[in-house]
Design an enzyme around this catalytic site. Structure first.
Site, short mmCIF file in Angstrom:
data_model
loop_
_atom_site.label_atom_id
_atom_site.label_comp_id
_atom_site.label_asym_id
_atom_site.label_seq_id
_atom_site.Cartn_x
_atom_site.Cartn_y
_atom_site.Cartn_z
N SER A 131 1.42 -3.47 -7.23
CA SER A 131 2.57 -3.78 -8.08
C SER A 131 3.83 -3.00 -7.71
O SER A 131 4.94 -3.50 -7.85
CB SER A 131 2.23 -3.56 -9.56
OG SER A 131 1.78 -2.24 -9.77
N HIS A 182 6.27 0.82 -11.05
CA HIS A 182 7.07 -0.39 -11.14
C HIS A 182 8.56 -0.08 -11.00
O HIS A 182 9.28 -0.71 -10.22
CB HIS A 182 6.82 -1.10 -12.47
CG HIS A 182 5.43 -1.63 -12.59
ND1 HIS A 182 4.97 -2.25 -13.74
CD2 HIS A 182 4.39 -1.65 -11.72
CE1 HIS A 182 3.71 -2.61 -13.56
NE2 HIS A 182 3.34 -2.25 -12.36
#
Length: 211
Positions: A131, A182
């Site tokens: 991610s 992230h």
């Protein structure tokens, strides 16, 4: 797969995106055959990120290997779906080498941001997943959308911004999500795209979003 590029020529595209997705799937399948990928101890033994091991014991490779590990099938599929959607557009804009660099460097920045947050908070957890790298691609694509506004229309940038906000909101309101990775990936991808992306003049832009 072949696509029409902006100069009226046909060329192979999305090769790097497909290769990255294949690598993640192969690693997941290989680990799944040998144990439970949802188990933190098992994943730690196969390269997942854990600050005490990475920093105190010098196992810095975990910053990289953790990018290709996933906790279960759903975790893998969520990342791969976004990778294929975003990567297929970004690869044609940046080119294969720059695109791969953004993915790997952005993923490493996400891992470093995650490690620094763990050190700051004192809350250490085993982490893994693509991610951070995927968010780096989103950040890079967002810059391309802004930079190519006259070609792709303002709706692309707005849709990307909405997608980013939605994904970040989900991350910050859900348990077990590595939000530092992230955010670190997103910001590093945007900055890398500022440095690497050069807008090209062409007859037809490949970077178009319907609707």
């Amino acid at each position: 797969m072949k696509v029409q590029d902006g100069y009226g020529n046909r060329k192979k595209a999305y090769q790097v995106t497909a290769a990255i997705a294949a690598a993640n799937v192969i690693v997941f399948l290989a680990l799944s055959l040998r144990g439970m990928t949802e188990d933190a101890e098992y994943m730690l033994a196969h390269g997942a990120m854990y600050v005490p091991r990475a920093v105190e014991q010098g196992e810095y490779y975990r910053l990289f290997t953790s990018m290709f590990l996933h906790f279960g099938f759903d975790h893998l599929m969520n990342n791969m779906v976004v990778l294929l959607i975003v990567g297929s557009r970004l690869e044609t804009e940046l080119g294969k080498i720059k695109y791969l660099f953004v993915y790997l460097a952005g993923g490493l920045c996400g891992s470093i941001a995650s490690a620094l947050w763990d050190i700051y908070s004192g809350n250490y957890a085993v982490s893994a997943g693509a991610s951070g790298a995927v968010f780096a691609l989103i950040g890079a694509l967002f810059y391309v959308a802004v930079r190519s506004r006259d070609e792709i229309g303002s709706s692309a940038g707005k849709r990307l911004a909405f997608m980013v906000l939605l994904m970040l909101y989900y991350g910050f309101t859900s348990a077990g999500v590595d939000n530092a990775a992230h955010v670190g990936g997103l910001l590093s991808g945007f900055i890398l795209s500022v440095v690497l992306y050069r807008k090209r003049k062409r007859k037809h832009s490949q970077f178009a979003w319907n609707g």
